[in-house]
Structure formats: C-alpha cells, structure tokens
Design a protein around this motif. Structure first.
Motif, short mmCIF file in Angstrom:
data_model
loop_
_atom_site.label_atom_id
_atom_site.label_comp_id
_atom_site.label_asym_id
_atom_site.label_seq_id
_atom_site.Cartn_x
_atom_site.Cartn_y
_atom_site.Cartn_z
N SER A 85 0.82 -1.20 0.00
CA SER A 85 0.00 0.00 0.00
C SER A 85 0.86 1.25 0.00
CB SER A 85 -0.94 0.01 1.22
OG SER A 85 -0.19 0.00 2.42
N ASN B 206 1.65 1.57 -3.77
CA ASN B 206 0.50 1.99 -4.57
C ASN B 206 -0.75 1.94 -3.69
OD1 ASN B 206 -1.66 2.20 -6.38
ND2 ASN B 206 -0.60 1.08 -7.98
N ASP C 246 -3.65 1.88 -4.55
CA ASP C 246 -4.68 1.03 -5.15
C ASP C 246 -4.46 -0.45 -4.86
OD1 ASP C 246 -6.09 3.14 -6.23
OD2 ASP C 246 -5.10 3.02 -8.19
N TYR D 103 -4.80 -3.85 -3.33
CA TYR D 103 -6.00 -4.34 -2.67
C TYR D 103 -5.77 -5.64 -1.89
CZ TYR D 103 -10.85 -5.70 -1.93
OH TYR D 103 -12.02 -6.07 -1.36
N VAL E 57 -4.43 -5.00 -7.66
CA VAL E 57 -4.84 -3.61 -7.44
C VAL E 57 -6.30 -3.44 -7.88
CG1 VAL E 57 -2.55 -2.59 -7.67
CG2 VAL E 57 -3.90 -3.02 -9.72
N ARG E 58 -6.90 -2.37 -7.42
CA ARG E 58 -8.25 -2.02 -7.86
C ARG E 58 -8.30 -0.52 -8.08
NH1 ARG E 58 -13.42 -2.69 -3.99
NH2 ARG E 58 -12.32 -0.96 -3.01
N GLY E 59 -8.57 -0.10 -9.32
CA GLY E 59 -8.58 1.32 -9.66
C GLY E 59 -9.98 1.89 -9.69
N TYR F 156 -5.18 0.00 -15.29
CA TYR F 156 -4.13 -1.01 -15.09
C TYR F 156 -3.97 -1.98 -16.25
CZ TYR F 156 -3.47 0.87 -10.47
OH TYR F 156 -3.17 1.72 -9.44
N TYR G 81 -13.35 -2.79 -10.79
CA TYR G 81 -13.54 -1.69 -9.85
C TYR G 81 -14.90 -1.75 -9.16
CZ TYR G 81 -16.68 0.75 -13.11
OH TYR G 81 -17.74 1.09 -13.94
#
Length: 225
Positions: free
Chosen positions: A55, A58, A60, A62, A77-79, A85, A104
């Motif tokens: 974290s 980034n 994002d 997750y 990751v989750r944008g 991504y 997302y």
C-alpha cells in the motif's frame, strides 16, 4: 558425353524469398522494444511482490492472489475503472504488461461475485507471464494438483475451490456483476455450474492469444471455513 541441363531458379521466387526475409528481420527489430519491456516489467513485478507493505508502493493495492504450491502469485490492485491497469504496472509506471487488477465494481470482502483481470503474456523462452500462467489450468493434472485459488487481505485468507475452466468470449454471462438479490445470484451460480449453496464466486479472466474477443476463465466457489 551428354551435358546436364542447368536449371536456373526462378528469379521471381528469389525476389519473394528475399523480401520475406527482409520483412521478417524488420518485424523482429520492431518487436525488440516490446520484448525488452516485457522483461523489465516482469522483473519490476517480482521486485514489488517482495515489498512488505504494498500500500506504500500503490494506494490502489487491494490484496494478494495466489495458487498454493505453484508459481501463480500476484499482488492485486483495484482502480477507479477497468482501464488504468491495462497498461500501468503496480508501481504506477507505464507498462505493456499492466497489472493484475480487480474489477472496480467488486469488493472481495462483500461482493458475491469478484472478477480479477490480467494480461496473457509470454517471454522470449516461452515462459508464461502475468495471467498467461492461467493456461496451466487447461491441463487436467494441474487442476487436480492445484484445486484452490486464494485471496489474502488484511491478514485473512479466502479460499476458492475451482469448479470451472473454460475458453469463451467477452459476451459470456460469467462477466455478470449485477445481482439485485440473493435469488438472482443463485441463478447465476447455477448457470456457471457452481456447487450447490455457493455463496461467493471468484472469476479470473485473461485474453487468449491474439484473438481479441477470446477469453480464458478460471472460476472458483468460496470454501466455507
């Protein structure tokens, strides 16, 4: 003594062969930057995966996704959308490989259906990169020896038993995330072939080769602890 006839190679064929050789060389040269990017991106992904707190790398970040006792292991990751991504690494840098990312609209802690995406990629010596590694699940022996997918988040692990591996396209109902109630989700789960009384489904999705609309899906049902 009779002289042998000398046959001359057709000049048109010679020109065509030379042209093909030149084109092949040019294409190879054009691909070198992409090949280099693949190697650099793969190394960066490996380095980032070793970080203690992703974290901080980034915001994002997750969760972590992995298949026990295999080389399938990625930070997820989750944008704010499903585009960022595709060509952005978890480090935030532009990348041909992109990142492994969650839809997302999903929350793996509360969503009945979670979808995670990743590119299908391969290096120069034939090793699969990113979600190209999902091709392992096309082999029955691999599924038998690796029947689970795990998500690790906030020091907790959610385990999913794989119930389906299929080659399909972007119009497959497996991409459905819109459930107004439990009945609609149960109907979806039955349609997917999930075990009876499945409460959550995890779907891993990747492109398949150069076919733009083809997808490889690996689906698992939540294992109740």
């Amino acid at each position: 003594m009779r002289k042998r006839k000398k046959y001359r190679k057709n000049s048109n064929i010679t020109y065509i062969e030379e042209a093909i050789a030149i084109i092949a060389t040019l294409v190879t040269l054009m691909l070198i930057p992409d090949i280099v990017h693949y190697f650099l991106d793969a190394r960066k992904s490996a380095e980032v995966s070793q970080e203690g707190d992703l974290s901080r790398v980034n915001e994002d970040y997750y969760c972590d996704l992995y298949v026990p006792d295999s080389n399938i292991s990625f930070p997820v990751v989750r944008g704010i959308d499903n585009s960022k991504y595709l060509h952005t690494a978890i480090t935030g840098e532009e990348s041909e490989l992109g990142a492994i990312f969650m839809d997302y609209r999903c929350d793996a802690l509360t969503s009945p259906h979670t979808i995670i995406y990743g590119h299908d990629a391969q290096d120069l010596v034939g090793n699969w990169l990113m979600f190209g590694k999902l091709r392992n699940f096309l082999e029955e022996d691999f599924i038998q020896n690796h029947p689970e997918i795990c998500l690790y988040k906030d020091k907790e692990v959610k385990r999913y038993n794989i119930f389906a591996v299929k080659v399909t396209d972007i119009n497959d109902d497996a991409y459905n995330l819109d459930f107004e109630n439990e009945h609609q989700f149960n109907k979806f789960a039955d349609q997917m072939g999930a075990p009876e009384n499945t409460e959550e489904i995890l779907t891993l999705s990747t492109c398949l080769g150069e076919e733009n609309n083809m997808r490889l899906l690996v689906q698992g049902a939540l294992i109740k602890e």
